[in-house]
Design a protein around this motif. Structure first.
Motif, PDB file in Angstrom:
ATOM      1  N   ALA A   1       0.829  -1.206   0.000  1.00  0.00           N
ATOM      2  CA  ALA A   1       0.000   0.000   0.000  1.00  0.00           C
ATOM      3  C   ALA A   1       0.865   1.258   0.000  1.00  0.00           C
ATOM      4  O   ALA A   1       0.604   2.210  -0.750  1.00  0.00           O
ATOM      5  N   VAL A   2       1.903   1.259   0.811  1.00  0.00           N
ATOM      6  CA  VAL A   2       2.805   2.418   0.872  1.00  0.00           C
ATOM      7  C   VAL A   2       3.524   2.612  -0.459  1.00  0.00           C
ATOM      8  O   VAL A   2       3.641   3.738  -0.962  1.00  0.00           O
ATOM      9  N   ALA A   3       4.003   1.513  -1.040  1.00  0.00           N
ATOM     10  CA  ALA A   3       4.697   1.603  -2.329  1.00  0.00           C
ATOM     11  C   ALA A   3       3.778   2.163  -3.407  1.00  0.00           C
ATOM     12  O   ALA A   3       4.197   2.971  -4.245  1.00  0.00           O
ATOM     13  N   TYR A   4       2.527   1.762  -3.375  1.00  0.00           N
ATOM     14  CA  TYR A   4       1.561   2.251  -4.366  1.00  0.00           C
ATOM     15  C   TYR A   4       1.291   3.742  -4.177  1.00  0.00           C
ATOM     16  O   TYR A   4       1.295   4.525  -5.136  1.00  0.00           O
ATOM     17  N   VAL A   5       1.086   4.147  -2.941  1.00  0.00           N
ATOM     18  CA  VAL A   5       0.805   5.559  -2.646  1.00  0.00           C
ATOM     19  C   VAL A   5       1.997   6.445  -3.015  1.00  0.00           C
ATOM     20  O   VAL A   5       1.834   7.556  -3.532  1.00  0.00           O
ATOM     21  N   LEU A   6       3.202   5.961  -2.767  1.00  0.00           N
ATOM     22  CA  LEU A   6       4.408   6.745  -3.060  1.00  0.00           C
ATOM     23  C   LEU A   6       4.835   6.664  -4.524  1.00  0.00           C
ATOM     24  O   LEU A   6       5.847   7.263  -4.906  1.00  0.00           O
ATOM     25  N   GLY A   7       4.090   5.921  -5.326  1.00  0.00           N
ATOM     26  CA  GLY A   7       4.426   5.815  -6.742  1.00  0.00           C
ATOM     27  C   GLY A   7       5.584   4.881  -7.027  1.00  0.00           C
ATOM     28  O   GLY A   7       6.186   4.945  -8.104  1.00  0.00           O
ATOM     29  N   ARG A   8       5.890   3.978  -6.096  1.00  0.00           N
ATOM     30  CA  ARG A   8       6.991   3.045  -6.303  1.00  0.00           C
ATOM     31  C   ARG A   8       6.516   1.733  -6.925  1.00  0.00           C
ATOM     32  O   ARG A   8       7.333   0.865  -7.232  1.00  0.00           O
ATOM     33  N   SER A   9       5.208   1.581  -7.038  1.00  0.00           N
ATOM     34  CA  SER A   9       4.616   0.411  -7.672  1.00  0.00           C
ATOM     35  C   SER A   9       3.353   0.851  -8.393  1.00  0.00           C
ATOM     36  O   SER A   9       2.632   1.735  -7.909  1.00  0.00           O
ATOM     37  N   ASP A  10       3.094   0.231  -9.536  1.00  0.00           N
ATOM     38  CA  ASP A  10       1.902   0.606 -10.304  1.00  0.00           C
ATOM     39  C   ASP A  10       0.665  -0.160  -9.876  1.00  0.00           C
ATOM     40  O   ASP A  10      -0.426   0.098 -10.396  1.00  0.00           O
ATOM     41  N   SER A  11       0.820  -1.097  -8.980  1.00  0.00           N
ATOM     42  CA  SER A  11      -0.309  -1.928  -8.575  1.00  0.00           C
ATOM     43  C   SER A  11      -0.376  -2.026  -7.056  1.00  0.00           C
ATOM     44  O   SER A  11       0.651  -2.142  -6.381  1.00  0.00           O
TER      45      SER A  11
END
Length: 263
Positions: free
Chosen positions: A248-258
């Motif tokens: 969830a954090v990676a997605y919010v920070l734009g580090r993952s597209d999914s």
């Protein structure tokens, strides 16, 4: 700053820590004029502890993570290399004991050595630094050679990245050390429960990978069987929440597209 903040926040938000703090604060309040509030907090914490102990919530969450990417049975002939994520070597104990010490995810390195033997012409990368907040001078990569010697792995083929502190840095730092080509995906080895988060980070960095999940800790199917695995249930819940929160954090920070990467 992100690394420190993530460690502090996880310490406070870890399910087992929340229950522990709830019981501790509740007990303290019982001794004060807030006795009723203390009893409620203590009672809720105890009930939650029993719930995660008897009902295999953590196990079911881990199983879902582990089944997200299928086990590999055959790899394509054309690959760019093989990379294994750290998390198997305990660098602090290795340093203090003067002998290599491994954690429960040793399967990552066993399969890394096995696949390396089957593909003698491709580069191999081990990426793992120090994930601890307070022992940054003890890095996994510094002790990888000791383990490679035990596994008869040719170190002349292995690129060791020892500065990363988390999965995001595993990807970013390793990418600077190798050549990545779109038509030559790398075989990426990590624990099955960690695979969805890792794949999301690799994809975002433009690094095509073939997920090679190992180190399973659940059975493929079990259902809603009740459990009395006290500490095991709590540790599985901690591990599962850590992965889902990390995605969830990676997605919010734009580090993952999914939000929950899939094949």
């Amino acid at each position: 700053m992100y690394f420190i903040l993530s460690k502090v926040m996880w310490f406070l938000l870890k399910p087992s820590m929340v229950m522990f703090l709830g019981m501790t604060v509740g007990f303290i309040l019982v001794l004060t004029r807030f006795r009723r509030a203390g009893l409620m907090l203590f009672g809720v914490s105890i009930l939650t502890l029993w719930a995660v102990t008897v009902i295999p919530i953590g196990e079911m969450m881990i199983r879902d993570l582990e089944e997200r990417f299928p086990k590999q049975t055959e790899l394509p002939e054309k690959i760019g290399g093989i990379i294994v994520l750290g998390g198997s070597i305990n660098p602090v104990i290795s340093r203090e004991r003067g002998q290599i010490a491994v954690d429960s995810s040793m399967e990552r390195l066993l399969f890394f050595a096995m696949l390396g033997d089957t593909r003698p012409g491709v580069p191999l990368v081990f990426t793992g630094g120090a994930g601890s907040l307070f022992a940054q001078d003890a890095k996994e990569g510094h002790y990888f050679k000791d383990l490679a010697d035990l596994l008869n792995l040719d170190m002349s083929r292995v690129i060791v990245e020892a500065e990363s502190r988390n999965t995001m840095e595993n990807v970013v730092f390793s990418r600077k050390l190798v050549t990545v080509e779109a038509d030559r995906p790398w075989v990426m080895i990590t624990s099955a429960r960690h695979m969805p988060r890792a794949v999301g980070l690799f994809r975002k960095q433009g690094w095509p990978v073939i997920p090679y999940p190992v180190d399973y800790i659940t059975l493929p199917t079990r259902g809603w069987t009740l459990s009395l695995e006290n500490l095991g249930g709590q540790s599985m819940l901690d591990a599962a929440v850590h992965e889902f929160l990390g995605m969830a954090v990676a997605y919010v920070l734009g580090r993952s597209d999914s939000l929950y990467p899939a094949p």
